[in-house]
Design an enzyme around this catalytic site. Structure first.
Site, mmCIF file in Angstrom:
data_model
loop_
_atom_site.group_PDB
_atom_site.id
_atom_site.type_symbol
_atom_site.label_atom_id
_atom_site.label_comp_id
_atom_site.label_asym_id
_atom_site.label_seq_id
_atom_site.Cartn_x
_atom_site.Cartn_y
_atom_site.Cartn_z
ATOM 1 N N HIS A 49 -10.519 -2.314 1.105
ATOM 2 C CA HIS A 49 -10.539 -3.320 2.174
ATOM 3 C C HIS A 49 -11.316 -2.848 3.392
ATOM 4 O O HIS A 49 -12.174 -3.568 3.885
ATOM 5 C CB HIS A 49 -9.108 -3.719 2.543
ATOM 6 C CG HIS A 49 -8.363 -4.401 1.440
ATOM 7 N ND1 HIS A 49 -7.805 -3.703 0.397
ATOM 8 C CD2 HIS A 49 -8.101 -5.704 1.220
ATOM 9 C CE1 HIS A 49 -7.212 -4.566 -0.423
ATOM 10 N NE2 HIS A 49 -7.374 -5.781 0.049
ATOM 11 N N ARG A 93 -7.673 15.176 2.880
ATOM 12 C CA ARG A 93 -6.454 15.675 3.538
ATOM 13 C C ARG A 93 -5.297 15.747 2.550
ATOM 14 O O ARG A 93 -4.480 16.661 2.606
ATOM 15 C CB ARG A 93 -6.069 14.786 4.724
ATOM 16 C CG ARG A 93 -6.822 15.097 6.004
ATOM 17 C CD ARG A 93 -6.182 14.440 7.212
ATOM 18 N NE ARG A 93 -6.095 13.001 7.117
ATOM 19 C CZ ARG A 93 -7.125 12.155 7.224
ATOM 20 N NH1 ARG A 93 -8.335 12.619 7.456
ATOM 21 N NH2 ARG A 93 -6.956 10.857 7.105
ATOM 22 N N HIS A 113 -10.284 2.870 -0.841
ATOM 23 C CA HIS A 113 -10.458 2.373 0.515
ATOM 24 C C HIS A 113 -11.279 1.088 0.455
ATOM 25 O O HIS A 113 -12.309 0.943 1.103
ATOM 26 C CB HIS A 113 -11.121 3.435 1.409
ATOM 27 C CG HIS A 113 -10.323 3.721 2.640
ATOM 28 N ND1 HIS A 113 -10.877 4.105 3.822
ATOM 29 C CD2 HIS A 113 -8.993 3.662 2.864
ATOM 30 C CE1 HIS A 113 -9.910 4.289 4.713
ATOM 31 N NE2 HIS A 113 -8.771 4.028 4.161
ATOM 32 N N HIS A 153 0.818 -1.205 0.000
ATOM 33 C CA HIS A 153 0.000 0.000 0.000
ATOM 34 C C HIS A 153 0.856 1.260 0.000
ATOM 35 O O HIS A 153 0.565 2.230 -0.681
ATOM 36 C CB HIS A 153 -0.904 -0.030 1.236
ATOM 37 C CG HIS A 153 -1.893 1.078 1.288
ATOM 38 N ND1 HIS A 153 -3.076 1.047 0.597
ATOM 39 C CD2 HIS A 153 -1.868 2.247 1.953
ATOM 40 C CE1 HIS A 153 -3.748 2.150 0.835
ATOM 41 N NE2 HIS A 153 -3.048 2.910 1.656
#
Lengths: 223, 746
Positions: free
Chosen positions: B98, B117, B96, B45
């Site tokens: 999982h 963010r 996002h 990731h």
């Protein structure tokens, strides 16, 4: 005319109200900070949409304790014009400036879409420039916009012509299709739909202009 | 302190070879905190270790690209305002997947929070969010109920976060396939606007400058989220719920306003959000980018819980936190702004010149790692690849319809093609009053009030095409995004990608990844849409079954601010053209279409054929028509083919069309093939439309006239389709809600 737009932590339509009054309507517009008590000489105070203080506890429940609201209450008591939009309407009912309460939409979902509205009265500083019976298309964007009050209050609102706006097709279960109400003195109005989002032809509707034009004209008359 | 055994190393998803490397970087054995830090930074990731060698093939530069991949988001120049200031956009897409399977509401909500963010950490104010969502079928006899639960949760999570934060969610796309049953995809795109002289980077510059932590307190939530996102799902994964973070959009809204205000003071030298791998990632990346180091003391980090270990604090993925570097001596100006917004801000350390990430706890050193090898020198794998996984035949059943009109109604009621109003009405798509075109059209348009120009954006992906041929499928996807932009008059300038695939350690999955990236590189080069950043999400498998290869593109374009041209017919009596002609089709290339899926329940063959040069000329022609005001409407033909595109044109105003075609194709193919490079326009100025098409050398085929409320399609005099628009629209408009509503009564 000078519009003061209150900024609470979590307000997110503050800029839209400021832009609509300042740019689209060419008036003076200034932000007012929640922890201040100075309304900076505003002729009309706008409590904007958003999620003041995160809307923790209940929508608008914490905002009613903010320092600026003390000043707004005094301003309203002296006859000053106060417009609450969406979360601003919720703050006005929480703080007792307007009767009733706004609870979860029927269907329990947040709804964002343009809805049909008609002015329930033209006898107010917020609605007098709106043609009687004219259907306005103005967006809503809320999860807790179902207006409710006890029968006695509802009857009183009707009898005194204090229903400012009604939905033509009720989107959220509001009692008697109520979208906006006035206080007894008719100088405080709250509404769930967002007139500031319908003040620019590029945004698809200018039907919100009537609310602000009513305010500007009535201010000019009574100045 | 815990013993580092091979089992502990393996439990951190670090291979023996990788462990050797850790030891050689440190010159000693790591302690448990350091091992944890390496495991998140070197996770798939965070490190892109399986994809990086191939990602290098993507074009990333143009004269408008200000900042390409590697930062929190890509930045592009969008021109000047009236005073001569340069303005920029920052945008990126992130997955996002999982967390959204494990806890749909919070998983999706924090997905929105994370990408927002990334945008405002660069100094840009977010003005739009879009989502690409993939779910398992809602009517699946076995897991339909769970799929309905997931979509309900994901949509309300996105709504909750975006609405409260105050960013409009303006579009996206949602489709359904069994391959997403145990592995839904939630890809969130966000875009922000700012002045070029107000860009901030995630760099820790200036030795001795204080490092400030601001935002939510650090808790035990989300520990090892990044490592989780780099594993396949097993039965135990559902037990990983404590790994999913909880979002607080109100805190994020305060952070946004406070950070943008603090940036105005001029006292901030660098800033980065704490996303995946939290405090670990932000400290080592900020040091690595600037060639410096950061030393922090965990005793200074605001903590939500007592007794947290250094390991837990460093690996926490608590949301709504930022790390920033102020100029020495000016930290108070920054702290004052955060205080004004009621935020917890604390000086936790300072910038060092020795290139080390040094973590102390009450003075005692608990981790000491060179920043650069940790952040940027993760092991890279050129994993073996064979031929893309594919388990469907080339030849399919004969494409023969029993009832062409019934087929159209089937498409209207299908999960993929039905109206997604139930989803997007839950999103505030208008807040900040910049949304000129919102959800439901070909592309969203957001104006930038300061510059008089607007940004158009489109998200697209097609797992079916990519499963049949990852390379061609990906090219088709880039083409469709650019076509969508052309339909609203925008010129594409850049793109961001989200690469969602299965386990890259399987050579046939790795082959899908390589093919898709190479196809994307070729198409992005050709359509002049450099990739300025993105996200890779691998290991999207449950119990060994991979999702369809699912790259998703977000393409961004520019146009002058003006009243938008929509996709729907506006009034009766206007001429209808198909720019690009009726296209070519053969049964081999019907196997990936919606017709094959919804009507025939089959999949075979190849995706439609794309001629990129022709496609681009169609874009230029259509864009010129929209900008010249020559057309009332423009809508591209894609999923569902010509017949479905005409139906979609009819829905917004209920204005139909009487179309007379002249084609050799058999009716099933003529109506429902999905050949690209075609756009339906309606016009009152036929001569201009024909001239603008001719100028690009593309056919403008006049197919008929708009009518009051009837959709009729004939070929060489034979009636293929004839229906009132209203019942078809009703089916389309209510299908999704009906499917979800059934659950309540089930």
């Amino acid at each position: 005319m000078k519009f003061g737009v209150v900024v609470f932590p979590g307000s997110n339509c503050d800029h839209d109200a400021w832009y609509a009054t300042g740019t689209n309507l060419g008036q003076q517009a200034e932000f007012l900070w929640h922890s201040d008590t100075d309304l900076k000489g505003s002729d009309c105070v706008i409590l904007p949409g958003g999620f003041s203080y995160g809307d923790y506890l209940r929508c608008g429940a914490i905002a009613k304790f903010s320092p600026i609201l003390g000043a707004v209450k005094k301003f309203a008591a002296d006859g000053g014009l106060v417009l609450g939009i969406c979360n601003g309407f919720q703050i006005l009912t929480e703080s007792g400036l307007l009767p009733g309460a706004l609870v979860r939409n029927r269907g329990l979902k947040f709804i964002c879409k343009p809805v049909g509205l008609v002015a329930g009265t033209t006898r107010s500083a917020f609605t007098h420039a709106i043609p009687e019976g004219k259907k306005l298309m103005i967006p809503i964007a809320h999860g807790e916009g179902c207006y409710t009050a006890d029968e006695r209050v509802m009857d009183e609102l009707e009898a005194e012509g204090r229903v400012a706006f009604r939905y033509t097709e009720n989107p959220n279960g509001s009692l008697r299709d109520i979208a906006g109400v006035l206080n007894a003195q008719r100088n405080v109005m709250g509404m769930m739909p967002h007139p500031e989002r319908a003040t620019d032809p590029l945004m698809g509707s200018v039907d919100g202009l009537g609310v602000f034009q009513s305010l500007i004209q009535s201010f000019a008359l009574h100045k | 302190m815990s013993q580092i055994t091979p089992e502990v190393v393996a439990a951190h998803s670090i291979t023996p070879d990788e462990y050797e490397r850790v030891v050689s970087i440190l010159g000693r054995e790591p302690n448990i905190t350091e091992l944890g830090i390496f495991s998140v930074m070197w996770s798939e990731h965070c490190s892109y270790k399986s994809s990086r060698v191939h990602l290098k093939k993507l074009p990333t530069k143009s004269k408008l690209v200000v900042c390409g991949p590697g930062e929190n988001a890509g930045i592009m120049d969008i021109g000047k305002d009236a005073e001569g200031n340069d303005w920029c956009i920052a945008f990126k897409i992130e997955s996002h997947n999982h967390p959204s399977f494990i806890e749909p509401f919070q998983g999706a909500a924090t997905g929105v929070g994370g990408i927002l963010r990334d945008i405002f950490t660069m100094g840009a104010r977010p003005i739009a969010v879009m989502d690409a969502l993939r779910f398992g079928p809602l009517d699946d006899p076995e897991v339909g109920r769970r799929n309905r639960h997931i979509i309900e949760g994901v949509v309300s999570g996105i709504a909750h976060y975006g609405n409260c934060f105050g960013v409009p969610t303006v579009g996206g796309e949602t489709t359904f396939e069994p391959s997403y049953n145990g592995n839904p995809l939630v890809n969130v795109f966000a875009l922000g606007v700012f002045r070029k002289d107000q860009i901030f980077y995630g760099q820790a510059t200036g030795t001795g400058n204080p490092v400030i932590y601001v935002g939510a307190k650090t808790g035990r939530d989300g520990i090892h989220g990044a490592t989780m996102a780099s594993d396949e799902f097993t039965e135990e994964s559902k037990q990983k719920r404590p790994n999913v973070q909880v979002g607080d959009p109100f805190m994020e809204k305060l952070l946004l306003e406070a950070c943008l205000e603090a940036m105005q003071t001029g006292a901030i030298s660098g800033i980065q959000d704490m996303g995946a791998a939290g405090l670990t990632c932000s400290t080592c990346e900020m040091g690595s980018r600037a060639g410096t180091g950061i030393e922090i003391d965990l005793a200074m980090v605001p903590q939500r819980e007592t007794g947290m270990t250094p390991y837990e604090i460093m690996l926490s993925e608590s949301q709504e936190r930022m790390l920033l570097v102020a100029f020495q001596g000016r930290e108070q100006e920054v702290l004052d702004v955060f205080k004004k917004w009621g935020l917890d801000a604390r000086i936790v350390g300072s910038v060092m010149d020795d290139g080390m990430m040094r973590v102390r706890n009450h003075g005692e050193i608990v981790a000491e790692i060179p920043s650069r090898p940790l952040a940027d020198e993760a092991p890279l794998y050129n994993r073996p690849f064979t031929k893309p996984a594919r388990n469907v035949p080339m030849d399919g059943p004969a494409v023969v319809s029993k009832d062409l009109l019934a087929d159209l109604f089937t498409l209207a009621g299908s999960q993929d093609l039905c109206s997604k109003r139930w989803i997007w009405e839950q999103y505030d798509y208008m807040v900040r009053t910049n949304t000129l075109a919102g959800p439901g059209g070909d592309a969203a348009i957001l104006r930038v009030k300061e510059t008089g120009r607007s940004i158009a954006m489109s998200l697209d992906g097609n797992g079916r095409y990519c499963y049949l041929d990852p390379r061609e499928g990906t090219k088709l996807m880039v083409a469709e995004c650019c076509r969508n932009l052309a339909c609203v008059g925008a010129e594409p300038i850049g793109a961001t990608n989200n690469l969602n695939f299965g386990n890259p350690q399987k050579p046939e999955i790795m082959a899908q990844i390589v093919e898709a990236i190479e196809g994307m590189a070729e198409a992005c080069e050709f359509f002049e849409t450099p990739i300025t950043g993105g996200n890779v999400s691998l290991y999207n498998e449950t119990l060994g079954d991979a999702i369809f290869p699912s790259p998703v593109m977000g393409v961004v374009g520019l146009l002058q601010t003006q009243a938008p041209v929509g996709s729907g017919f506006v009034s009766a009596g206007r001429q209808v053209y198909v720019i690009g002609g009726l296209g070519e089709a053969e049964e081999l290339r019907m196997g990936g279409t919606q017709y094959a899926k919804q009507v025939m329940g089959a999949m075979w063959g190849l995706p439609p054929q794309l001629d990129m040069d022709f496609e681009k000329r169609v874009h230029t022609a259509v864009r010129s028509m929209v900008l010249a005001g020559a057309v009332d409407s423009a809508h591209d033909i894609s999923d569902g083919g010509l017949a479905w595109a005409l139906a979609e044109c009819a829905f917004p105003a209920g204005v139909g069309v009487a179309a007379d075609l002249d084609s050799e194709l058999k009716p099933e193919l003529l109506l429902y093939h999905e050949g690209p490079s075609r756009v339906v326009v309606s016009t009152g100025d036929a001569a201009q439309v024909e001239a603008l098409a001719a100028a690009q050398g593309v056919p403008a085929m006049r197919i008929g006239t708009t009518t009051d409320g009837t959709l009729a399609i004939r070929n060489r005099g034979a009636v293929l389709i004839e229906t009132a628009v209203a019942p078809l629209k009703e089916k389309w408009a209510t299908a999704l809600e009906t499917m979800l509503h059934d659950e309540i009564h089930a």
